[in-house]
Design a protein around this motif. Structure first.
Motif, mmCIF file in Angstrom:
data_model
loop_
_atom_site.group_PDB
_atom_site.id
_atom_site.type_symbol
_atom_site.label_atom_id
_atom_site.label_comp_id
_atom_site.label_asym_id
_atom_site.label_seq_id
_atom_site.Cartn_x
_atom_site.Cartn_y
_atom_site.Cartn_z
ATOM 1 N N ASN A 1 41.752 36.951 34.566
ATOM 2 C CA ASN A 1 40.304 36.548 34.096
ATOM 3 C C ASN A 1 39.182 37.037 35.148
ATOM 4 O OD1 ASN A 1 40.668 34.801 31.514
ATOM 5 N ND2 ASN A 1 42.133 34.033 32.938
ATOM 6 N N ALA A 2 39.660 37.473 36.144
ATOM 7 C CA ALA A 2 38.859 37.947 37.302
ATOM 8 C C ALA A 2 39.028 39.401 37.625
ATOM 9 C CB ALA A 2 38.963 37.034 38.597
ATOM 10 N N GLU A 3 38.015 39.949 38.142
ATOM 11 C CA GLU A 3 38.320 41.357 38.509
ATOM 12 C C GLU A 3 38.446 41.519 39.994
ATOM 13 O OE1 GLU A 3 34.925 44.925 39.458
ATOM 14 O OE2 GLU A 3 34.197 43.454 38.441
ATOM 15 N N LYS B 1 26.905 36.916 36.537
ATOM 16 C CA LYS B 1 28.015 35.927 36.938
ATOM 17 C C LYS B 1 29.446 36.467 36.228
ATOM 18 C CE LYS B 1 27.343 31.065 37.781
ATOM 19 N NZ LYS B 1 27.411 31.281 39.126
ATOM 20 N N ARG B 2 30.493 36.678 37.361
ATOM 21 C CA ARG B 2 31.793 37.219 36.664
ATOM 22 C C ARG B 2 32.752 36.338 37.580
ATOM 23 N NH1 ARG B 2 30.419 41.268 39.975
ATOM 24 N NH2 ARG B 2 31.875 42.790 40.410
#
Ligand code: ZN
Length: 137
Positions: free
Chosen positions: A82-84, A104-105
């Motif tokens: 779910n995250a980079e 936002k990420r």
């Protein structure tokens, strides 16, 4: 000399030194050993604190470690999905997101403990990802 952790019938904890186990037993039997706090001669050895780090092959301990490792693995898998991954750019990228220079990420990457502390002081939410023992492979 051996040291025993002792406790009296009033719940005081203290230590006693004895030449050997026989010396301890005879002192208790003759009521020559007094609790330093209350003077009670009803003294016994304190129960040993469990030492799970020692891990003498207990299956319960193994199970607990396995469960912890499984949770750690799930957390990592969730983050990685779910995250980079931004690698060493993490502190920089985290600040950009925090100060809304970028959308936002979720990101994850590498930061030294000092960098992570600095980020937290600035109010950036950072969480350490658990390391897994088999990451080394
Ligand atoms: Zn006592």
């Amino acid at each position: 000399m051996i040291r025993y952790a002792l406790t009296c019938d009033n719940g005081h904890d203290f230590e006693g030194w004895f030449a050997n186990n026989d010396a301890w037993e005879s002192q208790v039997a003759d009521a020559r050993l007094e609790c330093p706090a209350c003077g009670s001669v009803r003294v016994e050895k304190a129960p040993m604190a469990p030492n799970i780090a020692k891990g003498t092959g207990g299956t319960e301990t193994d199970g607990a470690f396995k469960a912890v490792r499984e949770v750690a693995r799930q957390v990592r898998t969730h983050v990685e999905k779910n995250a980079e991954y931004v690698g060493k750019q993490f502190p920089e990228e985290a600040r950009k997101i925090h100060y809304e220079e970028e959308g936002k990420r979720g990101i994850y990457g590498e930061a030294s403990p000092e960098e992570a502390d600095e980020l937290r002081e600035e109010g950036v939410e950072v969480y350490p990802l658990p390391n897994l023992p088999d990451d080394q492979n």
